[in-house]
Design a protein around this motif. Sequence first.
Motif, PDB file in Angstrom:
ATOM      1  N   ALA A 262     -12.129   6.177 -23.710  1.00 50.12           N
ATOM      2  CA  ALA A 262     -10.734   6.485 -23.379  1.00 50.12           C
ATOM      3  C   ALA A 262     -10.653   7.864 -22.733  1.00 50.12           C
ATOM      4  O   ALA A 262     -11.369   8.789 -23.125  1.00 50.12           O
ATOM      5  N   LEU A 263      -9.793   7.974 -21.727  1.00 50.94           N
ATOM      6  CA  LEU A 263      -9.651   9.236 -21.000  1.00 50.94           C
ATOM      7  C   LEU A 263      -8.164   9.550 -20.947  1.00 50.94           C
ATOM      8  O   LEU A 263      -7.347   8.676 -20.627  1.00 50.94           O
ATOM      9  N   ARG A 264      -7.806  10.783 -21.296  1.00 50.04           N
ATOM     10  CA  ARG A 264      -6.391  11.123 -21.355  1.00 50.04           C
ATOM     11  C   ARG A 264      -6.175  12.523 -20.776  1.00 50.04           C
ATOM     12  O   ARG A 264      -6.934  13.439 -21.084  1.00 50.04           O
ATOM     13  N   VAL A 265      -5.175  12.656 -19.908  1.00 53.28           N
ATOM     14  CA  VAL A 265      -4.810  13.978 -19.380  1.00 53.28           C
ATOM     15  C   VAL A 265      -3.645  14.479 -20.210  1.00 53.28           C
ATOM     16  O   VAL A 265      -2.629  13.793 -20.326  1.00 53.28           O
ATOM     17  N   ARG A 266      -3.798  15.639 -20.823  1.00 52.88           N
ATOM     18  CA  ARG A 266      -2.737  16.156 -21.694  1.00 52.88           C
ATOM     19  C   ARG A 266      -2.335  17.570 -21.301  1.00 52.88           C
ATOM     20  O   ARG A 266      -3.021  18.228 -20.548  1.00 52.88           O
ATOM     21  N   SER A 267      -1.203  18.008 -21.842  1.00 53.92           N
ATOM     22  CA  SER A 267      -0.648  19.286 -21.408  1.00 53.92           C
ATOM     23  C   SER A 267      -0.686  20.350 -22.489  1.00 53.92           C
ATOM     24  O   SER A 267      -0.145  20.153 -23.579  1.00 53.92           O
ATOM     25  N   THR A 268      -1.292  21.494 -22.164  1.00 52.87           N
ATOM     26  CA  THR A 268      -1.303  22.612 -23.119  1.00 52.87           C
ATOM     27  C   THR A 268       0.108  23.184 -23.283  1.00 52.87           C
ATOM     28  O   THR A 268       0.391  23.827 -24.273  1.00 52.87           O
ATOM     29  N   LEU A 269       0.978  22.946 -22.292  1.00 50.74           N
ATOM     30  CA  LEU A 269       2.346  23.461 -22.396  1.00 50.74           C
ATOM     31  C   LEU A 269       3.196  22.570 -23.292  1.00 50.74           C
ATOM     32  O   LEU A 269       4.158  23.032 -23.892  1.00 50.74           O
ATOM     33  N   GLU A 270       2.847  21.289 -23.366  1.00 55.05           N
ATOM     34  CA  GLU A 270       3.576  20.357 -24.234  1.00 55.05           C
ATOM     35  C   GLU A 270       2.574  19.535 -25.031  1.00 55.05           C
ATOM     36  O   GLU A 270       2.375  18.355 -24.768  1.00 55.05           O
ATOM     37  N   PRO A 271       1.952  20.185 -26.026  1.00 57.97           N
ATOM     38  CA  PRO A 271       0.859  19.495 -26.738  1.00 57.97           C
ATOM     39  C   PRO A 271       1.311  18.239 -27.476  1.00 57.97           C
ATOM     40  O   PRO A 271       0.487  17.383 -27.778  1.00 57.97           O
ATOM     41  N   GLU A 272       2.606  18.130 -27.754  1.00 59.09           N
ATOM     42  CA  GLU A 272       3.072  16.948 -28.488  1.00 59.09           C
ATOM     43  C   GLU A 272       3.159  15.724 -27.581  1.00 59.09           C
ATOM     44  O   GLU A 272       3.169  14.587 -28.038  1.00 59.09           O
ATOM     45  N   SER A 273       3.262  15.972 -26.280  1.00 59.16           N
ATOM     46  CA  SER A 273       3.425  14.859 -25.348  1.00 59.16           C
ATOM     47  C   SER A 273       2.118  14.063 -25.230  1.00 59.16           C
ATOM     48  O   SER A 273       1.035  14.636 -25.249  1.00 59.16           O
ATOM     49  N   PRO A 274       2.218  12.736 -25.129  1.00 56.22           N
ATOM     50  CA  PRO A 274       0.992  11.926 -25.071  1.00 56.22           C
ATOM     51  C   PRO A 274       0.230  12.104 -23.757  1.00 56.22           C
ATOM     52  O   PRO A 274      -0.940  11.730 -23.670  1.00 56.22           O
ATOM     53  N   GLY A 275       0.865  12.656 -22.723  1.00 58.76           N
ATOM     54  CA  GLY A 275       0.179  12.815 -21.442  1.00 58.76           C
ATOM     55  C   GLY A 275      -0.031  11.473 -20.756  1.00 58.76           C
ATOM     56  O   GLY A 275       0.738  10.531 -20.953  1.00 58.76           O
ATOM     57  N   THR A 276      -1.124  11.391 -19.985  1.00 59.51           N
ATOM     58  CA  THR A 276      -1.409  10.159 -19.233  1.00 59.51           C
ATOM     59  C   THR A 276      -2.705   9.529 -19.719  1.00 59.51           C
ATOM     60  O   THR A 276      -3.742  10.192 -19.724  1.00 59.51           O
ATOM     61  N   ALA A 277      -2.631   8.268 -20.096  1.00 63.56           N
ATOM     62  CA  ALA A 277      -3.846   7.547 -20.477  1.00 63.56           C
ATOM     63  C   ALA A 277      -4.437   6.919 -19.217  1.00 63.56           C
ATOM     64  O   ALA A 277      -3.703   6.333 -18.422  1.00 63.56           O
ATOM     65  N   ILE A 278      -5.746   7.063 -19.046  1.00 64.70           N
ATOM     66  CA  ILE A 278      -6.387   6.501 -17.862  1.00 64.70           C
ATOM     67  C   ILE A 278      -7.347   5.416 -18.319  1.00 64.70           C
ATOM     68  O   ILE A 278      -8.261   5.679 -19.103  1.00 64.70           O
ATOM     69  N   GLU A 279      -7.061   4.199 -17.876  1.00 66.25           N
ATOM     70  CA  GLU A 279      -7.731   3.038 -18.457  1.00 66.25           C
ATOM     71  C   GLU A 279      -8.273   2.102 -17.388  1.00 66.25           C
ATOM     72  O   GLU A 279      -7.907   2.193 -16.233  1.00 66.25           O
ATOM     73  N   ARG A 280      -9.100   1.182 -17.822  1.00 66.01           N
ATOM     74  CA  ARG A 280      -9.652   0.199 -16.904  1.00 66.01           C
ATOM     75  C   ARG A 280      -8.535  -0.691 -16.340  1.00 66.01           C
ATOM     76  O   ARG A 280      -8.404  -0.852 -15.138  1.00 66.01           O
ATOM     77  N   ASP A 281      -7.750  -1.250 -17.251  1.00 71.17           N
ATOM     78  CA  ASP A 281      -6.644  -2.113 -16.833  1.00 71.17           C
ATOM     79  C   ASP A 281      -5.394  -1.643 -17.535  1.00 71.17           C
ATOM     80  O   ASP A 281      -5.457  -1.223 -18.677  1.00 71.17           O
ATOM     81  N   VAL A 282      -4.296  -1.726 -16.822  1.00 66.34           N
ATOM     82  CA  VAL A 282      -3.032  -1.428 -17.470  1.00 66.34           C
ATOM     83  C   VAL A 282      -2.215  -2.709 -17.435  1.00 66.34           C
ATOM     84  O   VAL A 282      -1.871  -3.197 -16.370  1.00 66.34           O
ATOM     85  N   PRO A 283      -1.969  -3.299 -18.610  1.00 69.37           N
ATOM     86  CA  PRO A 283      -1.266  -4.579 -18.624  1.00 69.37           C
ATOM     87  C   PRO A 283       0.215  -4.409 -18.282  1.00 69.37           C
ATOM     88  O   PRO A 283       0.742  -3.300 -18.306  1.00 69.37           O
ATOM     89  N   GLY A 284       0.836  -5.519 -17.972  1.00 71.37           N
ATOM     90  CA  GLY A 284       2.277  -5.509 -17.737  1.00 71.37           C
ATOM     91  C   GLY A 284       2.621  -5.278 -16.281  1.00 71.37           C
ATOM     92  O   GLY A 284       1.745  -4.955 -15.477  1.00 71.37           O
ATOM     93  N   PRO A 285       3.906  -5.453 -15.937  1.00 71.24           N
ATOM     94  CA  PRO A 285       4.319  -5.279 -14.549  1.00 71.24           C
ATOM     95  C   PRO A 285       4.200  -3.813 -14.135  1.00 71.24           C
ATOM     96  O   PRO A 285       4.414  -2.920 -14.944  1.00 71.24           O
TER      97      PRO A 285
END
Length: 433
Positions: A262-285
């Motif tokens: 799993a790879l995730r980009v997160r923010s030191t300015l907003e550590p509570e925020s989940p940031g962006t998950a970078i995945e093989r497939d992203v389901p859904g529309p």
Amino acid sequence: MKFGGTSVGCARSIRQVVQIVRQQLDRRPVVVVSAHAGVTDALLALARTAPTGAADTDAIAERHRAILRELGLPLDLLDPLLLEVRDLARGLRLVGAASRKALDLMASYGERCSARTVAAALQQAGVPASAVDAFTAGLRTDSAFGRARPLPDDGRIRTHLQRVVGVPVVTGFIAADEQGNITTLGRNGSDYSAALFGIAVDAEEIQIWKDVDGVRTADPRLVPGALPIRSMTFAEVCELASFGSKVLHPAAMVPAMQRGIALRVRSTLEPESPGTAIERDVPGPRPPVRAIAHRATAVLVTVTSQRLQPQHTFLAKVFGELAELQCDVGPVAVAEAAVTFAVDPGFADAVQTAMAGLGEVVLETGQAVVGVVGEAAALARGGAAELLTTLAAAGIRVRCAGQGALGGTFACVVAAEALPRTIALLHERFFRG
Ligand code: ADP
Ligand code: ASP
Ligand code: MG
């Protein structure tokens, strides 16, 4: 957990890093750090000016000591390294030139200093930690100084890091070749280092901590209203990165793609925020357009052949020269006897020289590249047409444009002065429409 230059840019942000790491101690983190923001540029400038005798190492030393002072850490913590920087600058003056190897060695001090400072800040806060130089930990590369490629790891990195006392705080960006010379993975390479160490320790997750709340629909510096993207595919981020978005180093994705970490980009300015998950497939529309990337400076090169040779021979020669120079291009447009492509300005002179023997070469400076990243089918169905219509209606001239046959990016070249307006218009069109 990788922290970039801005995230370790000053005492306050380093304290924030300490808090973030502390909260995840139960997950046994390996920390990877960049040099303090601006230090790599300063060290490289130093190495380039040192041969002329104009170099001043005091400013760099003072920058590091100021951070130590503000953190209340021993002021002489980095003296051995800072003395080496001074000696290296002197050596370069005697030699009269800085080789690529010397540039890598000089640049390495940025990460080596920052890893020591961050480890000391953790210790000061009661978190056991040790600074680790990537080359000591066993990260090896070929000898392509300035852009070295990693060699396979036989498990030595994991073994080394397991023996480290406390949280390992590892230098990003740097490694060593098989002879022990220090190498670098290329500018902004710390994200890549994070991925390599993530693989080496078989991490459950690779976190890339930045000063932005994950990946957004455009560079927030140009589009303050750019929206956060909660999940993206590897392919989308690769497209974004290769079309100029600095937000994540493209090579950082490769190991995660191969191992499914799993790879995730997160923010030191907003550590509570989940940031962006970078995945093989992203389901859904998915929205047809995901993000807008840009390269703020580019040079447009047109090479016209003398028509004495078949087009395929001409193109093979042009791309052969580009391969020699290790110069990436894009977008590219091909005509019967001419080829036009955008390159990074740093390559312009070398490209001009290399192409001179192949035909007439025209260089146009002051250009920028914009790439709209989305679903290939949606771009083909009308997204690309919409982009061109929007820009035409605003009187913005598009110079060279294209979408790869498989590609989820439609890229075009506009005048650099029109870039902010171009991006704002496209963002409005695709994300506010
Ligand atoms: P670091 O060096 O701290 O790892 P960088 O400064 O290299 O981080 O990258 C983060 C920067 O990338 C942000 O400050 C932001 O201005 C820029 N950026 C460019 N495009 C995007 C985007 N689409 N989403 C988020 N940030 C972006
Ligand atoms: N410090 C290096 C650079 O500025 C590597 C990085 O920050 O990722 O390029
Ligand atoms: Mg960076």
